[in-house]
Design a protein around this motif. Structure first.
Motif, PDB file in Angstrom:
ATOM      1  N   ILE A  33       0.867  -1.185   0.000  1.00 56.42           N
ATOM      2  CA  ILE A  33       0.000   0.000   0.000  1.00 56.42           C
ATOM      3  C   ILE A  33       0.899   1.229   0.000  1.00 56.42           C
ATOM      4  O   ILE A  33       1.554   1.529   0.996  1.00 56.42           O
ATOM      5  CB  ILE A  33      -0.947  -0.013   1.215  1.00 56.42           C
ATOM      6  N   LYS A  34       0.932   1.902  -1.144  1.00 54.00           N
ATOM      7  CA  LYS A  34       1.823   3.066  -1.294  1.00 54.00           C
ATOM      8  C   LYS A  34       1.166   4.331  -0.751  1.00 54.00           C
ATOM      9  O   LYS A  34       1.845   5.297  -0.438  1.00 54.00           O
ATOM     10  CB  LYS A  34       2.163   3.306  -2.770  1.00 54.00           C
ATOM     11  N   SER A  35      -0.171   4.322  -0.694  1.00 52.09           N
ATOM     12  CA  SER A  35      -0.897   5.460  -0.160  1.00 52.09           C
ATOM     13  C   SER A  35      -2.325   5.020   0.123  1.00 52.09           C
ATOM     14  O   SER A  35      -2.826   4.088  -0.526  1.00 52.09           O
ATOM     15  CB  SER A  35      -0.883   6.612  -1.170  1.00 52.09           C
ATOM     16  N   ILE A  36      -2.950   5.685   1.092  1.00 55.30           N
ATOM     17  CA  ILE A  36      -4.334   5.313   1.432  1.00 55.30           C
ATOM     18  C   ILE A  36      -5.034   6.512   2.073  1.00 55.30           C
ATOM     19  O   ILE A  36      -4.422   7.242   2.863  1.00 55.30           O
ATOM     20  CB  ILE A  36      -4.355   4.086   2.386  1.00 55.30           C
ATOM     21  N   LYS A  37      -6.279   6.747   1.683  1.00 54.83           N
ATOM     22  CA  LYS A  37      -7.069   7.787   2.356  1.00 54.83           C
ATOM     23  C   LYS A  37      -8.552   7.511   2.198  1.00 54.83           C
ATOM     24  O   LYS A  37      -8.981   6.874   1.232  1.00 54.83           O
ATOM     25  CB  LYS A  37      -6.726   9.190   1.861  1.00 54.83           C
ATOM     26  N   LYS A  38      -9.314   8.003   3.192  1.00 53.69           N
ATOM     27  CA  LYS A  38     -10.774   7.844   3.162  1.00 53.69           C
ATOM     28  C   LYS A  38     -11.374   9.210   2.832  1.00 53.69           C
ATOM     29  O   LYS A  38     -11.044  10.200   3.498  1.00 53.69           O
ATOM     30  CB  LYS A  38     -11.247   7.372   4.535  1.00 53.69           C
ATOM     31  N   VAL A  39     -12.226   9.259   1.821  1.00 51.37           N
ATOM     32  CA  VAL A  39     -12.838  10.523   1.408  1.00 51.37           C
ATOM     33  C   VAL A  39     -14.306  10.290   1.045  1.00 51.37           C
ATOM     34  O   VAL A  39     -14.696   9.171   0.717  1.00 51.37           O
ATOM     35  CB  VAL A  39     -12.128  11.149   0.176  1.00 51.37           C
ATOM     36  N   HIS A  40     -15.077  11.367   1.131  1.00 54.53           N
ATOM     37  CA  HIS A  40     -16.458  11.329   0.638  1.00 54.53           C
ATOM     38  C   HIS A  40     -16.464  12.130  -0.660  1.00 54.53           C
ATOM     39  O   HIS A  40     -16.335  13.348  -0.652  1.00 54.53           O
ATOM     40  CB  HIS A  40     -17.407  11.937   1.679  1.00 54.53           C
ATOM     41  N   LEU A  41     -16.573  11.432  -1.785  1.00 49.01           N
ATOM     42  CA  LEU A  41     -16.470  12.097  -3.086  1.00 49.01           C
ATOM     43  C   LEU A  41     -17.635  13.050  -3.310  1.00 49.01           C
ATOM     44  O   LEU A  41     -18.775  12.747  -2.951  1.00 49.01           O
ATOM     45  CB  LEU A  41     -16.463  11.060  -4.219  1.00 49.01           C
ATOM     46  N   THR A  42     -17.338  14.182  -3.958  1.00 47.21           N
ATOM     47  CA  THR A  42     -18.405  15.061  -4.420  1.00 47.21           C
ATOM     48  C   THR A  42     -18.916  14.521  -5.757  1.00 47.21           C
ATOM     49  O   THR A  42     -18.265  13.692  -6.403  1.00 47.21           O
ATOM     50  CB  THR A  42     -17.881  16.488  -4.650  1.00 47.21           C
ATOM     51  N   LYS A  43     -20.084  15.067  -6.162  1.00 47.15           N
ATOM     52  CA  LYS A  43     -20.663  14.653  -7.440  1.00 47.15           C
ATOM     53  C   LYS A  43     -19.672  14.940  -8.579  1.00 47.15           C
ATOM     54  O   LYS A  43     -19.432  14.082  -9.436  1.00 47.15           O
ATOM     55  CB  LYS A  43     -21.979  15.414  -7.651  1.00 47.15           C
ATOM     56  N   SER A  44     -19.072  16.113  -8.571  1.00 45.70           N
ATOM     57  CA  SER A  44     -18.182  16.431  -9.697  1.00 45.70           C
ATOM     58  C   SER A  44     -16.909  15.591  -9.667  1.00 45.70           C
ATOM     59  O   SER A  44     -16.377  15.231 -10.722  1.00 45.70           O
ATOM     60  CB  SER A  44     -17.878  17.928  -9.772  1.00 45.70           C
ATOM     61  N   GLN A  45     -16.417  15.240  -8.486  1.00 46.18           N
ATOM     62  CA  GLN A  45     -15.247  14.339  -8.418  1.00 46.18           C
ATOM     63  C   GLN A  45     -15.583  12.963  -8.996  1.00 46.18           C
ATOM     64  O   GLN A  45     -14.795  12.376  -9.739  1.00 46.18           O
ATOM     65  CB  GLN A  45     -14.774  14.171  -6.966  1.00 46.18           C
ATOM     66  N   ALA A  46     -16.761  12.449  -8.648  1.00 52.06           N
ATOM     67  CA  ALA A  46     -17.160  11.120  -9.153  1.00 52.06           C
ATOM     68  C   ALA A  46     -17.414  11.184 -10.663  1.00 52.06           C
ATOM     69  O   ALA A  46     -17.010  10.285 -11.410  1.00 52.06           O
ATOM     70  CB  ALA A  46     -18.401  10.633  -8.409  1.00 52.06           C
ATOM     71  N   GLU A  47     -18.051  12.248 -11.123  1.00 49.68           N
ATOM     72  CA  GLU A  47     -18.297  12.403 -12.574  1.00 49.68           C
ATOM     73  C   GLU A  47     -16.992  12.463 -13.345  1.00 49.68           C
ATOM     74  O   GLU A  47     -16.851  11.844 -14.401  1.00 49.68           O
ATOM     75  CB  GLU A  47     -19.118  13.679 -12.834  1.00 49.68           C
ATOM     76  N   GLY A  48     -16.025  13.194 -12.799  1.00 54.11           N
ATOM     77  CA  GLY A  48     -14.726  13.315 -13.476  1.00 54.11           C
ATOM     78  C   GLY A  48     -13.983  11.992 -13.494  1.00 54.11           C
ATOM     79  O   GLY A  48     -13.360  11.624 -14.503  1.00 54.11           O
ATOM     80  N   PHE A  49     -14.059  11.265 -12.394  1.00 47.71           N
ATOM     81  CA  PHE A  49     -13.352   9.986 -12.318  1.00 47.71           C
ATOM     82  C   PHE A  49     -13.909   8.993 -13.338  1.00 47.71           C
ATOM     83  O   PHE A  49     -13.175   8.257 -13.991  1.00 47.71           O
ATOM     84  CB  PHE A  49     -13.460   9.408 -10.895  1.00 47.71           C
ATOM     85  N   TYR A  50     -15.237   8.960 -13.458  1.00 50.16           N
ATOM     86  CA  TYR A  50     -15.892   8.006 -14.362  1.00 50.16           C
ATOM     87  C   TYR A  50     -16.254   8.627 -15.717  1.00 50.16           C
ATOM     88  O   TYR A  50     -17.173   8.146 -16.397  1.00 50.16           O
ATOM     89  CB  TYR A  50     -17.138   7.426 -13.683  1.00 50.16           C
ATOM     90  N   TYR A  51     -15.517   9.686 -16.083  1.00 56.22           N
ATOM     91  CA  TYR A  51     -15.755  10.423 -17.329  1.00 56.22           C
ATOM     92  C   TYR A  51     -15.903   9.488 -18.538  1.00 56.22           C
ATOM     93  O   TYR A  51     -16.760   9.703 -19.396  1.00 56.22           O
ATOM     94  CB  TYR A  51     -14.556  11.364 -17.528  1.00 56.22           C
TER      95      TYR A  51
END
Ligand code: CMP
Length: 138
Positions: A33-51
């Protein structure tokens, strides 16, 4: 070849309390595990990720699922980590996933499928820096 891949424990996996078990599976399979974090994605973050899926009929539902609660984001590394992670996760649709895979064990549907992993080196090159900067990857 040592590769890095982006892994997400999705809101269904986090909410059900599977975070620790899933991380243990990755470590036991030899990923670092090189990095790890817990976040609550915003709508625009999720839209951008799954563009890439923006034209798909399930896009809005997927974005709403991915923002319904916190996710755990990880950068995993290891020998052939991209394909290896996909093997450990199992098929996108848990109905098609092999015994012993994360999705077979924990997922309830093709959408609510507990984990995400980069599907190619090109995806990993987009997905890792989407969530992590170079100083966060150890
Ligand atoms: P993931 O590996 O994160 O990549 C895209 C996501 O879209 C996938 O996992 C599922 O959560 C979701 N997905 C893929 N296909 C479908 C589908 N046919 N119906 C609903 N959701 C889907």
């Amino acid at each position: 070849m040592i590769e890095k891949t982006l892994s997400i424990i999705k809101p269904d996996g986090v909410k059900a309390g599977h975070t620790g078990k899933i991380i243990q599976i990755f470590e036991e399979k030899g990923f670092e595990i090189k990095s790890i974090k817990k976040v609550h994605l915003t709508k625009s973050q999720a839209e951008g990720f799954y563009y890439v899926h923006r034209e798909r009929p399930f896009f809005n539902s997927l974005v709403s699922f991915m923002t319904e609660g916190p996710v755990v984001l990880m950068v995993l590394s290891g020998e052939n980590a991209i394909a290896g992670n996909r093997e450990i996760m199992g098929a996108t649709n848990p109905k098609d996933a092999k015994e012993g895979t994360i999705r077979k064990m924990f997922a309830e549907s093709i959408e609510r499928n507990v984990v995400h992993g980069s599907d190619s080196p090109e995806s990993a090159r987009f997905e890792i820096p989407y969530f992590f900067n170079v100083f966060e990857i150890l």
